[in-house]
Structures are given as C-alpha cells and as structure tokens.
Design an enzyme around this catalytic site. Structure first.
Site, PDB file in Angstrom:
ATOM      1  N   HIS A   1      -3.849  15.180 -26.243  1.00  0.00           N
ATOM      2  CA  HIS A   1      -3.097  14.196 -26.293  1.00  0.00           C
ATOM      3  C   HIS A   1      -4.572  12.962 -25.957  1.00  0.00           C
ATOM      4  CE1 HIS A   1       0.053  15.113 -23.775  1.00  0.00           C
ATOM      5  NE2 HIS A   1       0.572  13.954 -23.256  1.00  0.00           N
TER       6      HIS A   1
ATOM      7  N   LYS B   1       4.952  22.390 -14.934  1.00  0.00           N
ATOM      8  CA  LYS B   1       4.238  21.443 -14.195  1.00  0.00           C
ATOM      9  C   LYS B   1       4.410  21.556 -13.222  1.00  0.00           C
ATOM     10  CE  LYS B   1       3.501  16.993 -15.045  1.00  0.00           C
ATOM     11  NZ  LYS B   1       3.519  15.709 -15.719  1.00  0.00           N
TER      12      LYS B   1
ATOM     13  N   GLU C   1      -5.835  16.244 -10.614  1.00  0.00           N
ATOM     14  CA  GLU C   1      -6.790  16.369 -12.046  1.00  0.00           C
ATOM     15  C   GLU C   1      -7.803  17.176 -12.064  1.00  0.00           C
ATOM     16  OE1 GLU C   1      -4.451  14.574 -15.288  1.00  0.00           O
ATOM     17  OE2 GLU C   1      -6.672  15.131 -16.746  1.00  0.00           O
TER      18      GLU C   1
ATOM     19  N   HIS D   1      -3.847   9.905 -28.045  1.00  0.00           N
ATOM     20  CA  HIS D   1      -3.772   8.593 -27.898  1.00  0.00           C
ATOM     21  C   HIS D   1      -5.219   7.777 -28.740  1.00  0.00           C
ATOM     22  CE1 HIS D   1      -3.409   9.807 -22.729  1.00  0.00           C
ATOM     23  NE2 HIS D   1      -2.039   9.664 -23.466  1.00  0.00           N
TER      24      HIS D   1
ATOM     25  N   ARG E   1       1.358  -1.290  -0.293  1.00  0.00           N
ATOM     26  CA  ARG E   1      -0.122  -0.093  -0.223  1.00  0.00           C
ATOM     27  C   ARG E   1       1.270   1.048   0.184  1.00  0.00           C
ATOM     28  NH1 ARG E   1      -2.859  -3.043   4.121  1.00  0.00           N
ATOM     29  NH2 ARG E   1      -4.625  -4.270   3.304  1.00  0.00           N
TER      30      ARG E   1
ATOM     31  N   LYS F   1       1.556  11.368 -10.912  1.00  0.00           N
ATOM     32  CA  LYS F   1       0.847   9.683 -12.439  1.00  0.00           C
ATOM     33  C   LYS F   1       1.604   8.931 -12.676  1.00  0.00           C
ATOM     34  CE  LYS F   1      -2.668  13.087 -14.955  1.00  0.00           C
ATOM     35  NZ  LYS F   1      -3.613  13.359 -16.537  1.00  0.00           N
TER      36      LYS F   1
ATOM     37  N   ASN G   1      -2.583  18.244 -21.129  1.00  0.00           N
ATOM     38  CA  ASN G   1      -3.100  16.934 -21.579  1.00  0.00           C
ATOM     39  C   ASN G   1      -3.663  17.515 -22.986  1.00  0.00           C
ATOM     40  OD1 ASN G   1      -2.913  14.644 -20.280  1.00  0.00           O
ATOM     41  ND2 ASN G   1      -5.418  15.841 -19.457  1.00  0.00           N
TER      42      ASN G   1
ATOM     43  N   GLU H   1       6.370  17.879 -25.952  1.00  0.00           N
ATOM     44  CA  GLU H   1       6.343  18.188 -24.153  1.00  0.00           C
ATOM     45  C   GLU H   1       6.610  19.675 -23.029  1.00  0.00           C
ATOM     46  OE1 GLU H   1       3.363  16.623 -23.350  1.00  0.00           O
ATOM     47  OE2 GLU H   1       4.007  14.453 -23.782  1.00  0.00           O
TER      48      GLU H   1
ATOM     49  N   ARG I   1      -5.150  21.159 -14.190  1.00  0.00           N
ATOM     50  CA  ARG I   1      -4.073  19.805 -14.445  1.00  0.00           C
ATOM     51  C   ARG I   1      -4.622  19.485 -15.612  1.00  0.00           C
ATOM     52  NH1 ARG I   1      -0.869  15.597 -11.492  1.00  0.00           N
ATOM     53  NH2 ARG I   1       0.475  14.171 -12.698  1.00  0.00           N
TER      54      ARG I   1
ATOM     55  N   HIS J   1       5.050   8.631 -28.338  1.00  0.00           N
ATOM     56  CA  HIS J   1       3.992   9.529 -27.651  1.00  0.00           C
ATOM     57  C   HIS J   1       4.158  10.350 -27.791  1.00  0.00           C
ATOM     58  CE1 HIS J   1       1.224  10.333 -24.029  1.00  0.00           C
ATOM     59  NE2 HIS J   1       2.336  11.470 -23.660  1.00  0.00           N
TER      60      HIS J   1
HETATM   61  N1  LIG Z   1       3.171   9.588 -16.123  1.00  0.00           N
HETATM   62  C1  LIG Z   1       2.858  11.192 -17.043  1.00  0.00           C
HETATM   63  O1  LIG Z   1       2.490  12.195 -15.812  1.00  0.00           O
HETATM   64  C2  LIG Z   1       3.048  10.733 -17.836  1.00  0.00           C
HETATM   65  C3  LIG Z   1       3.197  11.321 -18.945  1.00  0.00           C
HETATM   66  C4  LIG Z   1       3.689  11.926 -20.094  1.00  0.00           C
HETATM   67  C5  LIG Z   1       4.169  10.766 -20.686  1.00  0.00           C
HETATM   68  N2  LIG Z   1       3.924   9.572 -19.971  1.00  0.00           N
HETATM   69  C6  LIG Z   1       3.937   7.786 -20.129  1.00  0.00           C
HETATM   70  O2  LIG Z   1       5.338   8.598 -20.542  1.00  0.00           O
HETATM   71  C7  LIG Z   1       5.653   7.105 -21.856  1.00  0.00           C
HETATM   72  C8  LIG Z   1       6.913   7.085 -22.234  1.00  0.00           C
HETATM   73  O3  LIG Z   1       7.545   7.577 -21.621  1.00  0.00           O
HETATM   74  P1  LIG Z   1       9.350   8.070 -22.633  1.00  0.00           P
HETATM   75  O4  LIG Z   1       8.911   8.974 -23.905  1.00  0.00           O
HETATM   76  O5  LIG Z   1      10.122   8.390 -21.857  1.00  0.00           O
HETATM   77  O6  LIG Z   1       9.190   6.212 -23.574  1.00  0.00           O
HETATM   78  P2  LIG Z   1      10.141   5.218 -22.856  1.00  0.00           P
HETATM   79  O7  LIG Z   1      10.683   5.184 -21.343  1.00  0.00           O
HETATM   80  O8  LIG Z   1       9.687   4.306 -23.915  1.00  0.00           O
HETATM   81  O9  LIG Z   1      11.719   5.829 -23.358  1.00  0.00           O
HETATM   82  C9  LIG Z   1      11.886   5.623 -24.720  1.00  0.00           C
HETATM   83  C10 LIG Z   1      12.986   5.006 -25.263  1.00  0.00           C
HETATM   84  O10 LIG Z   1      14.246   5.161 -24.946  1.00  0.00           O
HETATM   85  C11 LIG Z   1      15.061   4.116 -24.595  1.00  0.00           C
HETATM   86  N3  LIG Z   1      15.918   5.665 -23.774  1.00  0.00           N
HETATM   87  C12 LIG Z   1      15.445   5.843 -22.698  1.00  0.00           C
HETATM   88  N4  LIG Z   1      16.454   6.834 -22.264  1.00  0.00           N
HETATM   89  C13 LIG Z   1      17.809   6.459 -22.767  1.00  0.00           C
HETATM   90  C14 LIG Z   1      18.869   6.717 -22.716  1.00  0.00           C
HETATM   91  N5  LIG Z   1      19.809   7.779 -21.656  1.00  0.00           N
HETATM   92  N6  LIG Z   1      19.772   6.639 -23.424  1.00  0.00           N
HETATM   93  C15 LIG Z   1      19.622   5.581 -24.283  1.00  0.00           C
HETATM   94  N7  LIG Z   1      18.299   5.000 -24.308  1.00  0.00           N
HETATM   95  C16 LIG Z   1      17.317   5.258 -23.647  1.00  0.00           C
HETATM   96  C17 LIG Z   1      13.982   3.472 -23.821  1.00  0.00           C
HETATM   97  O11 LIG Z   1      14.695   2.534 -23.016  1.00  0.00           O
HETATM   98  C18 LIG Z   1      13.022   3.419 -24.610  1.00  0.00           C
HETATM   99  O12 LIG Z   1      13.650   2.084 -25.751  1.00  0.00           O
HETATM  100  C19 LIG Z   1       4.029   6.549 -22.085  1.00  0.00           C
HETATM  101  O13 LIG Z   1       4.102   5.559 -21.303  1.00  0.00           O
HETATM  102  C20 LIG Z   1       3.600   7.975 -21.269  1.00  0.00           C
HETATM  103  O14 LIG Z   1       2.314   7.348 -21.295  1.00  0.00           O
HETATM  104  C21 LIG Z   1       3.897   9.462 -18.518  1.00  0.00           C
END
Ligand SMILES: NC(=O)c1ccc[n+]([C@@H]2O[C@H](COP(=O)([O-])OP(=O)(O)OC[C@H]3O[C@@H](n4cnc5c(N)ncnc54)[C@H](O)[C@@H]3O)[C@@H](O)[C@H]2O)c1
Ligand SMILES: NC(=O)c1ccc[n+]([C@@H]2O[C@H](COP(=O)([O-])OP(=O)(O)OC[C@H]3O[C@@H](n4cnc5c(N)ncnc54)[C@H](O)[C@@H]3O)[C@@H](O)[C@H]2O)c1
Lengths: 364, 364
Positions: free
Chosen positions: B249, B228, B238, B253, B122, B144, B246, B186, B242, B266
């Site tokens: 988004h 942010k 949200e 999505h 938890r 999030k 999006n 972003e 907040r 993304h």
């Molecule tokens: N929580 C939130 O508020 C929020 C906001 C926006 C997006 N997201 C989520 O984030 C995700 C996308 O995140 P992302 O764009 O970081 O993608 P990701 O985590 O898939 O990373 C992208 C790629 O880069 C590689 N990578 C990461 N760091 C690296 C580095 N330093 N050097 C080389 N390769 C590296 C990863 O292994 C992957 O292959 C989605 O699932 C999305 O839903 C969440």
C-alpha cells in the site's frame, strides 16, 4: 498557590487535569505527554499574542519541535474551512500520526482542535490548554469535540479524549469580563444539577469570583472539573447521566442559533435557558416558586441574563427540535426535580414548553 | 447457495458480516440492526440505479422511513464537499442521532459514508452494503473510514465500526471486469501476508473467480473477511499487526497519488506495489527469486499490473514519505520474510527502496 490534579478515569484513555497558577511555565507537566517531541500549537489571533510564544519557547528549550497555527477568533470560525486550515498546516509540516496537537484557547479552539486531532490520520494525540473559564470548567474535559454546520451547532464532531488538560488560572487575568461571567454559568450548572452544597458555596463566593480572586477561581475550576470528570467517567458517550450536563442547553442552543452564532455567548444562553428549564419544572409541579427564584437569583448575582430574547415561541420550538436531544421526534429536556437534582425528561408537552418560554422572554 | 456469517469480535462494538447471494432481499438480516426504523441510504450515480430502489422498497415495506443521498461516482469525490452533501441531507431531513446510515456501494461510498456516520452528531449507527469485490473483502470490514485531502489520500478519517456488513455476491454480476480484478488484488494479499494455503487455493481458483463463479467468489470473500476480522479484532487501531494489511500500500499510494487519484485503481496500485515489496525483500536477502516470481505470477494470473508507472524514483520516495506509515521520519514498509509471512520493517535504506522501485517500473 499549589497545583491540584484530578484524573478522568477512562481506562486506557484516562488522563490528568492539572489546575493552578503558573502551569504554562511547567515543562515537567507537559513533556511526559509529548511522546515524539513534535508538537503543533493551535491558537487564535487573540490568545496567541498573549500566551503562545512563551509556551512554544518553553517546549523548544526542552527539545520539542514546535510549529503553530493561528486561526481567526470567533464562534463563526468553528467551521469546516477553519478546521481545514489545521489539516493543511499538519500536512504541509508533514505532521505524523504521533505528533501532538495542542489547543491553546477557549472552547472554540478546544473543540475545533480536538476534532482535528480526532480526524487527522484517524487520530493523533492532543492536549487541552484552556484559557477561558468556560473551557477550564467544561469544554476541555470529557472529549466532546465538534465544529458547527450552517444548519446546527456542534453537529459534526467526535468523542475524542485529550492526553492532558492544563488549566492555568493565570490566563483568566486577561479574560474579558463578559466571558468570565459566561464561564460562571457552567460553574453554577454543576451546583444546580448535582451539588446543592457547591451551589451554596458559589452563591457566597460570587463577589470574589467576579473580582477574580485566584484561590476562589481555582477552587471553582477544581470542583467543576471534579464533577465533569466523574460524570464523563461513568457515561463517556452520553447515553445517560452525561446528558444532565446539558441543563439549559436545548433552550440555550435555540437562543444562540436564533440570534446567529456569537451574538449571545454560550454561557449567557445557558443561563437564560436554565431559568426557562426551572420555569417549566415549576409548571410541571416538580419544584416551587422559591426554587425558581433561587435559580434566577444565582445567575443574576453572576451578572448573567435571566430571560431569553423574544424570538417568537414557535421559532424557539422549531430550533429546539433541531437540537441533538430530540429522540424519535419528542423533545427531551433537562429539568429540575429539585435544586441539585436534575433529570432528563420528555414529560413536558409542547404547550407547556411554549408557555414556559413565553414567561421567560423579554424584548431584545 | 446458503449464506455464511462471520463475527468481528470487538466487545460491545462486535458485528456480523453476512456473505452470500440474495442478501439484499433479506429484510430479516437488516431489520434487527435498525433500532429506530429510520434510515438514510447513501449511494452513487452508478450503483443507485442498480440496487437502491429495491433495497429502499424492502425497508419501506417493513415500516422503515427511508431517505437517500446519491453522490457522484469516483475517488475524486471522496472529499469534503461530497461528505458535506451527506451532512446537508441528514440535517435537512432532520436525521437523529439514532437514525441509521446505510452505505450502498464500493469502498469510496463505504469510506465516505462511514466517516459521515462517525461525525454526524459525534456518531450515528451505520451499515455497510459493499457492492465491489474490494469493498466486500476489505474496506467494509474493520471500521477504517476516511476522505482524501488534496495533500494525501485517506488523511482525514476515523476508526468507526459498522453495526452490520451485508456482502451480497449477486451485486458482483454488474461489476466492471477491471474492478473485479482490482478486488482480487486484496484477496491475494491475505494469502501473501498470512495464509500460504489460501494463496494456493487462489492460484488454482483464479480462472473460476475471473469467470465470476459464485461459489468460488463467496468462498474468496468469506476467507478474506475471516482474515480481516481476525486481524481487526486483535488490533483495531492499527498499533501493530493490522499494519500488515497494508502490504503493497505504501508503494501503491505513491502510484495512486503520483498519477492523480483514480487513474490507476487501488487494487492495481496494490498489485504493482506488492511486487515492489517482494523485490525489495529479495534485495534484503529475505526471500529468493522463486518467491518474487510467485508473487508476480499470481497477480499476472489475475490480470493485474506487476510493475509501476515510471514516475521517477525520487518522486516515488517523496510520495511514500507523505504516507501515514512514516514514523519519526523513517519509512516503515510491509515486507516479506516468506510467502504467507509478512512483517513491518524499517530495515530498508532509501537506496535499497529506490533500487527496488527502479527495478519494477515500466514506461506508462
Ligand atoms: N476502509 C478501508 O479499510 C479500505 C481498504 C481498502 C480500500 N479502501 C478504499 O476503497 C476505495 C476503493 O474502493 P472500490 O475499489 O470499491 O472503488 P469504488 O467505490 O470507486 O468502486 C469502483 C467502481 O465500481 C462501481 N460499482 C460499485 N459497485 C458496483 C456494482 N455492483 N456494479 C457496477 N458498478 C459498481 C463504482 O460506482 C465505481 O465506479 C478507495 O478509496 C480506497 O482508499 C478502504
Ligand atoms: N466540548 C464541550 O464539551 C463544550 C462544552 C461547552 C461549550 N463548548 C463550546 O465552547 C465554545 C465556547 O467556548 P468559550 O466560551 O471558551 O469561547 P471562545 O473560545 O470563543 O473564547 C471566548 C473569547 O475569549 C477569548 N479568549 C480566550 N482566552 C482568553 C484569555 N485568556 N484572555 C483573553 N481573551 C481570551 C477568545 O479569543 C474569544 O474571543 C462554544 O463553541 C461551545 O459550543 C464545548
């Protein structure tokens, strides 16, 4: 009989607990909490045939769009695949973040449904309609939700408060005898932890409670919920005082896990575990033999086990170390300073714990 | 270059964001947040070989007991079985409620690890060490967390804040070009939603950002995180403002889901989705063609797509209705009242939305 109402005071997450007879027919109590007039009722194959249809009909008659998810019955279904059935149903019916989830059943349904509500779209409103004595006096109040993991009970979960708890005493009519007794273990717990006067009332009321006298049951539920609400309001996330409610639970979890989930009921394990805690407290010199005997006697009066199964002392310790109450490798247990006066302590050595267990097990 | 620090102001859940170079070598920044000196680092098969061992060694050298979980790489592993691998590892290593989980990777690792931390017993402490531009400017801040469900992205999750965010700009050295650009989407988003002056800075800095100029990247991360942090502090769950984050988004999505998770990144989907949002805002008469052109141009400068794949307009609408922003059946979208001035609105009819999509798709 009139209905009684308590409030769990948690700021903007406060909510009422209604306790009484005929509450499942009381649309006036439920509707104010159904903002969007869309609800999904989650129940199980045992409880649904008894109580689901009238509740769904009542809500529909009041303009609520109702759908339902009926899960298999049993602690062994308090797991991820079953949780996922709730998510599937929510997504298939396109439930929105504002749809209300209603848990209709015992602690297993309440814990699973509450966790589903905590996670679906990062949190949707939910209502607890507990139908076992245990869930009415304990699990439906306070926002602890969880599912089990193969390596530990309630390991995956959330603190997530309901919007409303509706404890209809009438549902206890159909509760199997063994479940009623298991629920009494948690009622007794409040007396043992923090209310010697309530313990006295329980001791003298046990025959009537076991005969399902509704006035007595409602009183037991009310006083238990009042204790739980007070403790939760002061320590929602169990950083202190709330841990006292785990009296007998670390020993009890070892029994439940050691035998396999569901062989002993939670309340049965808590009863035997509490006797072990009393035994250990006496070995530490904190209480005397008369107090241990009183703990044993009240559980015996309730028809509950007062010793644990013989799993082997080492196995007990092993299982207890897996429990959540382990901090920095040291076993922290709820022990007795007196009747009605429990404390969390790591004063006992492994040897003392082992000796207390050994003194309170009997062959299965 | 010196490190900069921001604070996310959330009462007793407040936490710092450190941004700069060489932060992964800075034990002084991490250790104060590791209460029990026990940590489990979660990373993936791509990031672990680059950054895990030095971080683990640094912590071990400072007396921290470290274990690790290396997950497969990809959005398709942001799912329950992968989450469960974290739980298995935690339980097998007997992680306690006070053990700290460290997410080392992009948004997928951050979201999954954060959700694991929210649920394990938890709630256990966790630290975000984002290694993609997107995760540094967006996903690591604000609490999030989520995994995907076959029927919807990020459908199962929690609001759960980290104890610390450590954004080491040096990790961006190894980031694939396409991921860098996706992260810029972003960054651009904050300018478009609430800071026209920042948007101007981005437009002129894009060549340097694409060339990975560290001073510019650190500045972009800092100003994005400041936005942010401000929005999250005012609306953690949200319920209002907040939702503006999006922007693009809901359209995005639909693109991600329609093509299957991971085909478009993304940020790429958000870029095209934001152009659709601008197009729709113009059709509502809220902004003019010059503003739409500016939105399109900044994404084009960043090397991002400015139109969506042709999934069929009806399919877009269908997928968008499945999105979390649907309330009472009506599509609520983030639209433009001007550049740097976004609003949440359900003013657009399905026909207008369909027309805007149709105007901004191109054959794959
Ligand atoms: N929580 C939130 O508020 C929020 C906001 C926006 C997006 N997201 C989520 O984030 C995700 C996308 O995140 P992302 O764009 O970081 O993608 P990701 O985590 O898939 O990373 C992208 C790629 O880069 C590689 N990578 C990461 N760091 C690296 C580095 N330093 N050097 C080389 N390769 C590296 C990863 O292994 C992957 O292959 C989605 O699932 C999305 O839903 C969440
Ligand atoms: N969340 C908490 O704070 C908390 C506290 C204590 C226990 N728990 C959890 O609660 C669970 C135990 O709850 P429980 O004792 O209610 O068990 P349960 O939910 O399994 O219910 C016991 C049995 O009674 C049946 N039943 C329920 N209501 C009935 C009715 N009115 N008539 C006939 N049959 C009925 C059920 O179908 C089941 O077979 C455990 O999983 C335990 O971990 C949670």
């Amino acid at each position: 009989m009139t209905q009684q109402t308590l409030q769990v005071a948690l700021g903007d997450r406060s909510y009422p607990i209604h306790i009484g007879s005929g509450l499942l027919q009381r649309a006036d109590l439920i509707l104010p909490h159904l903002g969007r007039k869309k609800a999904v009722i989650v129940s199980n194959e045992t409880v649904a045939p008894l109580y689901l249809e009238p509740l769904a009909a009542l809500l529909r008659a009041n303009g609520v769009a109702v759908s339902q998810v009926v899960l298999p019955d049993g602690e062994e279904f308090k797991d991820w695949p079953t949780l996922n059935r709730i998510f599937d149903a929510l997504l298939e019916s396109r439930a929105e973040r504002s749809t209300t989830l209603i848990a209709l059943g015992g602690g297993v349904i309440g814990d699973t449904t509450g966790f589903a509500a905590a996670c679906y779209q990062r949190g949707m409103p939910f209502i607890q309609v507990p139908t076992t004595l245990l869930s009415q006096v304990d699990s439906s109040v306070g926002g602890k939700t969880a599912i089990n993991h193969p390596l530990g009970k309630n390991m995956i979960g959330a603190f997530y408060q309901p919007k409303l708890v509706l404890a209809d005493i009438d549902t206890l009519d159909t509760l199997p005898e063994r479940e009623l007794k298991a629920g009494l273990a948690e009622v007794i717990k409040y007396g043992l932890i923090r209310d010697p006067q309530f313990l006295g009332w329980i001791e003298s009321s046990l025959p009537g409670l076991l005969a399902r006298d509704k006035v007595l049951l409602a009183e037991a539920v009310y006083r238990s919920c009042a204790h739980k609400a007070e403790v939760v309001a002061r320590d929602e996330r169990e950083t202190g005082e709330r841990a006292l409610l785990n009296l007998g639970h670390t020993f009890g979890h070892a029994i439940e896990t050691g035998l396999g989930y569901g062989v002993w009921l939670h309340g049965e394990a808590v009863a035997a575990g509490t006797v072990m805690a009393a035994e250990l407290s006496a070995r530490l010199g904190w209480i005397g033999p008369a107090e241990v005997a009183r703990v044993e006697s009240v559980f015996r009066l309730a028809g509950l086990p007062v010793s644990g199964p013989d799993l082997g002392v080492e196995h007990y310790l092993e299982l207890m170390r897996h429990d959540k109450k382990v901090e920095a490798g040291k076993l922290r247990l709820v022990l007795f300073r007196g009747i009605g006066d429990a404390v969390v302590s790591d004063a006992a050595s492994d040897e003392q714990i082992a000796a207390a267990i050994a003194a309170r097990v009997s062959a299965a």
